[in-house]
Design a protein around this motif. Structure first.
Motif, short mmCIF file in Angstrom:
data_model
loop_
_atom_site.label_atom_id
_atom_site.label_comp_id
_atom_site.label_asym_id
_atom_site.label_seq_id
_atom_site.Cartn_x
_atom_site.Cartn_y
_atom_site.Cartn_z
N LEU A 189 -2.64 -21.44 -0.26
CA LEU A 189 -3.58 -20.59 0.46
C LEU A 189 -4.14 -19.55 -0.48
N GLN A 190 -5.28 -19.03 -0.11
CA GLN A 190 -5.84 -17.89 -0.83
C GLN A 190 -6.79 -17.16 0.11
N PHE A 191 -6.86 -15.86 -0.09
CA PHE A 191 -7.85 -15.06 0.62
C PHE A 191 -8.17 -13.84 -0.22
N THR A 192 -9.36 -13.31 -0.01
CA THR A 192 -9.83 -12.15 -0.76
C THR A 192 -9.99 -10.99 0.21
N PHE A 193 -9.48 -9.83 -0.20
CA PHE A 193 -9.56 -8.64 0.65
C PHE A 193 -9.77 -7.40 -0.19
N THR A 194 -10.20 -6.34 0.47
CA THR A 194 -10.33 -5.03 -0.17
C THR A 194 -9.15 -4.19 0.31
N PRO A 195 -8.23 -3.84 -0.61
CA PRO A 195 -7.07 -3.05 -0.20
C PRO A 195 -7.46 -1.62 0.15
N ASP A 196 -6.67 -1.01 1.03
CA ASP A 196 -6.87 0.41 1.31
C ASP A 196 -5.77 1.21 0.62
N ASP A 197 -5.85 2.52 0.71
CA ASP A 197 -4.92 3.40 -0.01
C ASP A 197 -3.48 3.32 0.49
N SER A 198 -3.24 2.75 1.68
CA SER A 198 -1.88 2.67 2.21
C SER A 198 -1.14 1.43 1.69
N GLU A 199 -1.85 0.50 1.10
CA GLU A 199 -1.24 -0.73 0.62
C GLU A 199 -0.84 -0.60 -0.85
N PHE A 200 0.01 -1.49 -1.30
CA PHE A 200 0.50 -1.49 -2.69
C PHE A 200 1.20 -0.17 -3.03
N ASN A 201 2.00 0.34 -2.09
CA ASN A 201 2.74 1.58 -2.29
C ASN A 201 1.81 2.72 -2.70
N GLU A 202 0.65 2.76 -2.08
CA GLU A 202 -0.40 3.75 -2.30
C GLU A 202 -0.98 3.69 -3.71
N HIS A 203 -0.83 2.56 -4.40
CA HIS A 203 -1.40 2.36 -5.73
C HIS A 203 -2.08 0.99 -5.79
N PRO A 204 -3.20 0.83 -5.04
CA PRO A 204 -3.86 -0.48 -5.05
C PRO A 204 -4.38 -0.82 -6.44
N PRO A 205 -4.50 -2.10 -6.75
CA PRO A 205 -5.01 -2.48 -8.07
C PRO A 205 -6.44 -2.00 -8.25
N PRO A 206 -6.80 -1.67 -9.48
CA PRO A 206 -8.18 -1.22 -9.72
C PRO A 206 -9.16 -2.36 -9.48
N LEU A 207 -10.26 -2.01 -8.88
CA LEU A 207 -11.31 -3.00 -8.60
C LEU A 207 -12.60 -2.55 -9.25
N PRO A 208 -13.48 -3.49 -9.57
CA PRO A 208 -14.80 -3.09 -10.09
C PRO A 208 -15.54 -2.25 -9.06
N THR A 209 -16.34 -1.34 -9.51
CA THR A 209 -17.15 -0.51 -8.61
C THR A 209 -18.13 -1.39 -7.86
N GLN A 210 -18.16 -1.22 -6.54
CA GLN A 210 -19.05 -2.02 -5.70
C GLN A 210 -20.42 -1.34 -5.61
N THR A 211 -21.44 -2.05 -6.05
CA THR A 211 -22.79 -1.52 -5.92
C THR A 211 -23.44 -2.03 -4.65
N ASP A 212 -22.98 -3.17 -4.17
CA ASP A 212 -23.54 -3.78 -2.96
C ASP A 212 -22.44 -3.86 -1.90
N LYS A 213 -22.45 -2.95 -0.93
CA LYS A 213 -21.41 -2.92 0.10
C LYS A 213 -21.41 -4.18 0.96
N ALA A 214 -22.51 -4.90 1.03
CA ALA A 214 -22.57 -6.14 1.82
C ALA A 214 -21.72 -7.24 1.18
N ASN A 215 -21.43 -7.11 -0.12
CA ASN A 215 -20.66 -8.12 -0.83
C ASN A 215 -19.18 -7.76 -0.91
N THR A 216 -18.75 -6.69 -0.23
CA THR A 216 -17.35 -6.27 -0.24
C THR A 216 -16.53 -7.11 0.73
#
Length: 134
Positions: free
Chosen positions: A70-97
């Motif tokens: 299985l696989q899925f893609t998500f945008t983590p929030d600040d409460s996940e990953f022990n409050e240290h989510p992995p760094p993500l590229p800056t989103q310029t297009d919010k529709a593609n998040t």
């Protein structure tokens, strides 16, 4: 958290691998974090979520047996990953998040993850002593 089958049914793909161990991991992507599992059970998946992503136990109540990819893609929030989510590229297009973790699981693999009170097994240590000099 409790993992159940979503209202439209699960979208799990049985694995074609025959090895004894699962492969679980993350990969950053342009629209979020991709979680991947190969040759794993839903117990492997819930253990992985509990250990690395979420802040509470995760209980599998799907009743689904077998090994899956299985696989899925998500945008983590600040409460996940022990409050240290992995760094993500800056989103310029919010529709593609990508959606958040809970929505992504339901939309992309057909499972549902809800915060619920449910019994779980725990180990309670009620006494500890130093070993004797024997």
């Amino acid at each position: 958290y409790v993992l159940t089958v979503g209202k439209n049914g699960q979208k799990l793909k049985p694995t074609e691998l025959s090895g004894p161990l699962p492969g679980l991991g993350f990969r950053p992507g342009p629209s979020g974090v991709m979680l991947m599992m190969r040759n794993g059970t839903l117990e492997d998946f819930t253990s992985f979520l509990q250990t690395l992503v979420l802040d509470r136990p995760v209980v599998d109540q799907t009743g689904i047996k077998g090994k899956f990819d299985l696989q899925f893609t998500f945008t983590p929030d600040d409460s996940e990953f022990n409050e240290h989510p992995p760094p993500l590229p800056t989103q310029t297009d919010k529709a593609n998040t990508s959606p958040g973790h809970f929505e992504a699981i339901q939309q992309q693999i057909g499972l549902k993850l809800d915060a619920e009170n449910t019994p779980i097994e725990v180990i309670a240590i009620d006494h500890v002593e130093k070993p004797s000099a024997n």
